[in-house]
Design a protein around this motif. Sequence first.
Motif, short mmCIF file in Angstrom:
data_model
loop_
_atom_site.label_atom_id
_atom_site.label_comp_id
_atom_site.label_asym_id
_atom_site.label_seq_id
_atom_site.Cartn_x
_atom_site.Cartn_y
_atom_site.Cartn_z
N ASN A 116 0.88 -1.33 -0.01
CA ASN A 116 0.06 0.03 -0.01
C ASN A 116 0.74 1.25 -0.05
O ASN A 116 0.46 2.09 -0.68
CB ASN A 116 -0.95 0.15 1.13
CG ASN A 116 -2.32 -0.87 1.13
OD1 ASN A 116 -2.32 -1.28 0.06
ND2 ASN A 116 -2.95 -1.07 1.89
N VAL A 117 1.84 1.20 0.80
CA VAL A 117 2.91 2.53 0.84
C VAL A 117 3.62 2.56 -0.49
O VAL A 117 3.70 3.85 -0.78
CB VAL A 117 3.69 2.72 2.16
CG1 VAL A 117 2.91 2.55 3.69
CG2 VAL A 117 4.58 1.58 2.07
N ALA A 118 3.87 1.65 -0.90
CA ALA A 118 4.51 1.74 -2.43
C ALA A 118 3.61 2.53 -3.62
O ALA A 118 4.05 3.40 -4.29
CB ALA A 118 4.82 0.41 -2.76
N ALA A 119 2.41 1.77 -3.27
CA ALA A 119 1.44 2.32 -4.28
C ALA A 119 1.14 3.80 -4.03
O ALA A 119 1.24 4.81 -5.02
CB ALA A 119 0.21 1.69 -4.27
N LEU A 120 0.87 4.14 -2.78
CA LEU A 120 0.94 5.39 -2.32
C LEU A 120 2.07 6.47 -2.82
O LEU A 120 1.61 7.58 -3.40
CB LEU A 120 0.56 5.88 -0.96
CG LEU A 120 0.35 7.02 -0.24
CD1 LEU A 120 -0.93 7.63 -1.11
CD2 LEU A 120 -0.08 7.13 1.22
N GLY A 121 3.36 6.07 -2.92
CA GLY A 121 4.45 6.70 -3.23
C GLY A 121 4.23 7.05 -4.66
O GLY A 121 4.74 8.11 -4.78
N GLU A 122 3.98 5.95 -5.24
CA GLU A 122 3.89 6.26 -6.70
C GLU A 122 2.79 7.26 -7.17
O GLU A 122 2.88 8.06 -8.26
CB GLU A 122 3.75 5.03 -7.51
CG GLU A 122 5.10 4.11 -7.62
CD GLU A 122 6.25 4.67 -8.22
OE1 GLU A 122 5.81 5.24 -9.36
OE2 GLU A 122 7.41 4.10 -8.28
N ALA A 123 1.89 7.06 -6.54
CA ALA A 123 0.50 8.07 -6.88
C ALA A 123 0.71 9.41 -6.30
O ALA A 123 0.41 10.49 -7.24
CB ALA A 123 -0.65 7.38 -6.27
N TRP A 124 1.60 9.49 -5.31
CA TRP A 124 1.87 10.71 -4.64
C TRP A 124 2.87 11.58 -5.58
O TRP A 124 2.63 12.77 -6.01
CB TRP A 124 2.29 10.70 -3.26
CG TRP A 124 2.14 12.13 -2.76
CD1 TRP A 124 1.52 13.29 -2.76
CD2 TRP A 124 2.99 12.41 -1.44
NE1 TRP A 124 1.77 13.99 -1.96
CE2 TRP A 124 2.62 13.40 -0.83
CE3 TRP A 124 3.80 11.64 -0.57
CZ2 TRP A 124 3.28 14.09 0.44
CZ3 TRP A 124 4.39 11.85 0.59
CH2 TRP A 124 4.16 13.30 0.91
N SER A 125 4.02 11.05 -6.05
CA SER A 125 5.11 11.77 -6.54
C SER A 125 5.70 10.84 -7.58
O SER A 125 6.78 11.26 -7.97
CB SER A 125 5.98 12.42 -5.50
OG SER A 125 6.55 11.35 -4.87
N GLY A 126 5.12 9.77 -8.15
CA GLY A 126 5.97 8.99 -8.88
C GLY A 126 5.29 8.91 -10.20
O GLY A 126 4.72 9.97 -10.87
N ALA A 127 5.11 7.61 -10.65
CA ALA A 127 4.41 7.63 -12.26
C ALA A 127 2.90 7.89 -12.11
O ALA A 127 2.38 8.37 -13.35
CB ALA A 127 4.49 6.02 -12.61
N GLY A 305 8.49 3.29 -1.26
CA GLY A 305 8.15 2.69 0.35
C GLY A 305 8.12 3.86 1.35
O GLY A 305 7.16 4.23 1.98
N ILE A 306 9.24 4.42 1.25
CA ILE A 306 9.66 5.80 2.12
C ILE A 306 8.80 6.90 1.69
O ILE A 306 8.19 7.60 2.49
CB ILE A 306 11.25 6.17 2.43
CG1 ILE A 306 11.76 6.34 1.15
CG2 ILE A 306 11.71 4.96 3.04
CD1 ILE A 306 13.20 6.78 1.29
N VAL A 307 8.56 7.15 0.32
CA VAL A 307 7.67 8.37 0.09
C VAL A 307 6.25 7.84 0.51
O VAL A 307 5.66 8.96 0.89
CB VAL A 307 7.82 8.51 -1.35
CG1 VAL A 307 6.82 9.68 -1.91
CG2 VAL A 307 9.14 9.02 -1.86
N GLY A 308 5.80 6.94 0.14
CA GLY A 308 4.33 6.44 0.37
C GLY A 308 4.11 6.43 1.97
O GLY A 308 3.06 6.95 2.46
N ALA A 309 5.10 5.95 2.64
CA ALA A 309 5.05 6.10 4.37
C ALA A 309 4.88 7.38 4.71
O ALA A 309 3.98 7.58 5.32
CB ALA A 309 6.21 5.21 4.75
#
Length: 316
Positions: A116-127, A305-309
């Motif tokens: 979940n946090v990896a997904a959130l990281g990508e959604a927040w500031s990634g792809a 992971g750290i971005v999403g967390a």
Amino acid sequence: MSENIYVGVDLGGTAIKVGICNSEGHLLHTYEGPTGTETGADTVIDNIEKYVRQIVADSPYEWDQLAGVGAGVAGFTNIREGIIILAPNIGFRDVPIRAILESRLNKPVKIDNDANVAALGEAWSGAGRGVDNCVCYTLGTGVGGGIIINGKVYQGFSGLAGELGHICVVPDLEAIQCGCGKMGCLETVSSATGIIRMANDAVARGDRTTLATVEKIAAKEVFDAAKAGDEVALRIVNRAAFYLGKSMAAVAAVLNPEVFIIGGGVSKAGEILFEEIRRVYAQVTPEPLQKDVKIIPALLGNDAGIVGAAGLLLRS
């Protein structure tokens, strides 16, 4: 400086990675230290506190600017209560980590599972940056996933939403048992483990393939062989891609995301995998559900992971 900062913690079995993000999801500073599992759960929690305090102290920011801490962990979590129910790789069982860290840091703390946090990281500031509705697949040893709806992680009623690897897509006659105990899960064919199994099975059958000369087959060897024109390897890659595309069609019918993001080690295969996924998705998905939908690779790599967390404080 008066802006708020957010610290994300990626809690792994051998290392704890921490990072500072601003409110836009930009990763500003990172730090990594040993987890300390060999000396027990108390040491791991001590290290989390130490690394969070250290990264802020080593940055240009003040402790008062820290708005909160988010943590992602591979394991079963009671997200609402902030309890890690079982995380074998760090030796945690029924650890109320949120309450412990909040009392030590005197800051808000949120936890979630690593997918979940990896997904959130990508959604927040990634792809997926700028996209409110997306679904993320993480293709590694297994198949993980995360669902972002209206910019926030969708967790389901017991926090188990996004278990994309356990969508049953393989027909009974072809199905094998998944690690979850059920038959025909996506994870059995589209994970690195599944791809390696199919390759080893092909070699054991005596199929004519260059993979027969590889002492220990990894997913990368299968993709490299497919790119070099090995028909057996290409068949394996296409099978993995077929069931990924088929699972996305099912997800699209329920959630209608704008973007599917694919990360994890297997995604590094590149276009030989992505082209086939897109072809299958177009073949099996009703046309209205295909319109303007993109299937793209993740961007953040090991930083997701750290971005999403960190993003849990703003987007959960």
